[in-house]
Design a protein around this motif. Structure first.
Motif, mmCIF file in Angstrom:
data_model
loop_
_atom_site.group_PDB
_atom_site.id
_atom_site.type_symbol
_atom_site.label_atom_id
_atom_site.label_comp_id
_atom_site.label_asym_id
_atom_site.label_seq_id
_atom_site.Cartn_x
_atom_site.Cartn_y
_atom_site.Cartn_z
ATOM 1 N N ILE A 6 1.868 1.823 -3.479
ATOM 2 C CA ILE A 6 0.737 2.415 -4.210
ATOM 3 C C ILE A 6 0.657 3.913 -3.928
ATOM 4 O O ILE A 6 0.458 4.724 -4.843
ATOM 5 N N GLU A 7 0.821 4.292 -2.682
ATOM 6 C CA GLU A 7 0.759 5.715 -2.332
ATOM 7 C C GLU A 7 1.841 6.505 -3.050
ATOM 8 O O GLU A 7 1.591 7.608 -3.562
ATOM 9 N N ARG A 8 3.064 5.958 -3.117
ATOM 10 C CA ARG A 8 4.143 6.655 -3.809
ATOM 11 C C ARG A 8 3.863 6.744 -5.312
ATOM 12 O O ARG A 8 4.185 7.747 -5.952
ATOM 13 N N CYS B 172 -6.260 5.006 0.053
ATOM 14 C CA CYS B 172 -5.210 5.886 -0.481
ATOM 15 C C CYS B 172 -5.791 7.133 -1.145
ATOM 16 O O CYS B 172 -5.096 8.150 -1.264
ATOM 17 N N CYS B 173 -7.044 7.054 -1.589
ATOM 18 C CA CYS B 173 -7.695 8.176 -2.303
ATOM 19 C C CYS B 173 -9.034 8.469 -1.646
ATOM 20 O O CYS B 173 -10.101 8.247 -2.247
ATOM 21 N N ASP C 126 -8.173 -0.885 -0.365
ATOM 22 C CA ASP C 126 -6.861 -0.258 -0.185
ATOM 23 C C ASP C 126 -6.751 1.007 -1.026
ATOM 24 O O ASP C 126 -6.214 2.033 -0.570
ATOM 25 N N LEU C 127 -7.244 0.963 -2.263
ATOM 26 C CA LEU C 127 -7.198 2.143 -3.125
ATOM 27 C C LEU C 127 -8.078 3.262 -2.574
ATOM 28 O O LEU C 127 -7.715 4.438 -2.622
ATOM 29 N N GLU D 121 1.382 9.505 -5.873
ATOM 30 C CA GLU D 121 2.047 10.805 -5.718
ATOM 31 C C GLU D 121 2.841 11.171 -6.967
ATOM 32 O O GLU D 121 2.917 12.345 -7.352
ATOM 33 N N VAL E 83 0.833 -1.193 0.000
ATOM 34 C CA VAL E 83 0.000 0.000 0.000
ATOM 35 C C VAL E 83 0.871 1.248 0.000
ATOM 36 O O VAL E 83 0.540 2.260 -0.634
ATOM 37 N N ALA E 84 2.011 1.183 0.672
ATOM 38 C CA ALA E 84 2.937 2.319 0.653
ATOM 39 C C ALA E 84 3.492 2.537 -0.754
ATOM 40 O O ALA E 84 3.692 3.691 -1.180
#
Length: 391
Positions: A95-97, A132-133, A128-129, A100, A92-93
């Motif tokens: 995905i976050e990067r 993140c959003c 999870d998405l 960004e 998930v980290a």
């Protein structure tokens, strides 16, 4: 010249921009395979393709388990970035990067979706998405990809033609055996059809082969049983196999054909019913042309069968689209107002099913052309087998 995959990615990105949708995210499945040629079964690991709209100054990006590094390199497509993670990482980290790096405004201020996710993405990945959003409005990737996938390019059409030829070859071989079919069980005949499909060049079966003899033929999706085939039984056979394309990667396309045959003399009313189904199918094929709706094609076949007095015995839609999936849009069903376009591929498979007696279905795949329809199946559609064909 760009590869077909690069062209498809560019088309996807352009449609996202036209629709003012910032981002599409695909998981393993037909959409990801269509865009990249990479075919992998879904698993519990985060394996995602992020596709931003065309104006973003960052490439589409795979977020994938590190174990796939060599496979992704072998099937590498220009301008797709890869971000790998291993089992000690937090995917998930990653995905976050990745999100960004796109520098997208995903806030859903207009009420329109800002993130499209694959229609069959597992719920755990969607959650999870969403985490993140948190301000994004989510929609479905099919909104963007269906209009692209529904018209097949020349590479896809070439593969579908080969799959049609393969099904034709097997159909002719089975028909030629005549009396030798009697005594086999439905399951044994299905196994022989499947053996021939692979021997003659198929990669994988497109679906579970249907062999339905005698009264079992009145069940459109009958599962082949241990019932022996008897002389005079109408035998419904529905089968096909995947064949590979000429593209790199794992892309493959299926065949799908149905024939109904009889060894010896058919039962009462069978010849009449078979002729009605054959006429309905022919009329529907002749009605295919750009601008006609999918529902119009269904209506042509259904009207012919209804006028012959068997409308209640035609219990399913007239057809379905075929591509990376055996069943996909366009669906040839009543009231579907989608207009046909050149390059669409679908089945035309009317049927009549008489409970406790027999069933008849005749199915071919067709390509919509500028001037009408091209059949992908050309094996005999009559009911005679073996020496009967020469009488």
């Amino acid at each position: 010249m760009d590869s077909p995959f690069e062209q498809r990615l560019a088309a996807c990105q352009s449609r996202l921009e036209d629709d003012a949708t910032p981002l599409a995210i695909c998981a393993p499945g037909p959409n990801l395979t269509y865009l990249t040629g990479f075919d992998e079964s879904p698993s519990e690991r985060h394996f995602l393709l992020f596709v931003p709209h065309a104006s973003v100054d960052a490439p589409p990006t795979f977020v994938a388990p590190a174990m796939y590094e060599s496979q992704l390199e072998e099937g590498a497509i220009a301008d797709i970035a890869v971000r790998l993670w291993d089992d000690a990482d937090d995917p998930v980290a990653v995905i976050e990067r990745t999100l960004e790096s796109f520098d997208l405004d995903l806030d859903a201020e207009t009420g329109q979706p800002s993130v499209l996710v694959d229609d069959r993405m597992w719920a755990t990945f969607v959650q999870d998405l969403q985490a993140c959003c948190p301000s994004a409005e989510f929609g479905l990737v099919s909104d963007v990809l269906e209009p692209i996938r529904i018209r097949k390019d020349e590479t896809e059409l070439a593969a579908l033609r080969r799959a049609g030829d393969l099904a034709d070859r097997v159909s002719r071989e089975i028909r030629s055996r005549g009396e030798a079919l009697c005594g086999l069980t439905e399951r044994e005949l299905a196994a022989e059809i499947e053996r021939l499909l692979i021997e003659y060049g198929g990669r994988d079966l497109a679906f579970e082969t249907i062999v339905a003899a005698g009264p079992n033929g009145a069940r459109p999706h009958h599962h082949s049983s241990d019932r022996p085939i008897q002389r005079g039984d109408p035998i419904v056979m529905d089968f096909g196999a995947f064949v590979e394309t000429d593209l790199p990667g794992d892309t493959q396309y299926p065949g799908d054909q149905t024939r109904t045959m009889v060894v010896g003399d058919p039962p009462e009313a069978y010849e009449e019913v078979h002729e009605i189904v054959a006429e309905a199918q022919q009329a529907a094929v002749e009605a295919v042309e750009p601008g006609v709706t999918a529902g119009d094609i269904d209506a042509v076949a259904r009207e012919h069968i209804t006028n012959a007095g068997y409308g209640d015995a035609f219990v399913h839609r007239t057809g379905h689209g075929v591509g990376l999936e055996v069943h996909e849009p366009p669906y040839i069903v009543a009231d579907n107002d989608r207009e046909l376009e050149a390059g669409m591929v679908f089945s035309i498979e009317p049927g009549i099913y008489l409970e406790d007696r027999f069933g008849v279905r005749i199915e071919d795949l067709v390509i919509v052309t500028d001037g009408g329809a091209e059949r992908l199946n050309n094996s005999p559609r009559g009911w005679e087998t073996g020496e009967q064909r020469d009488q």
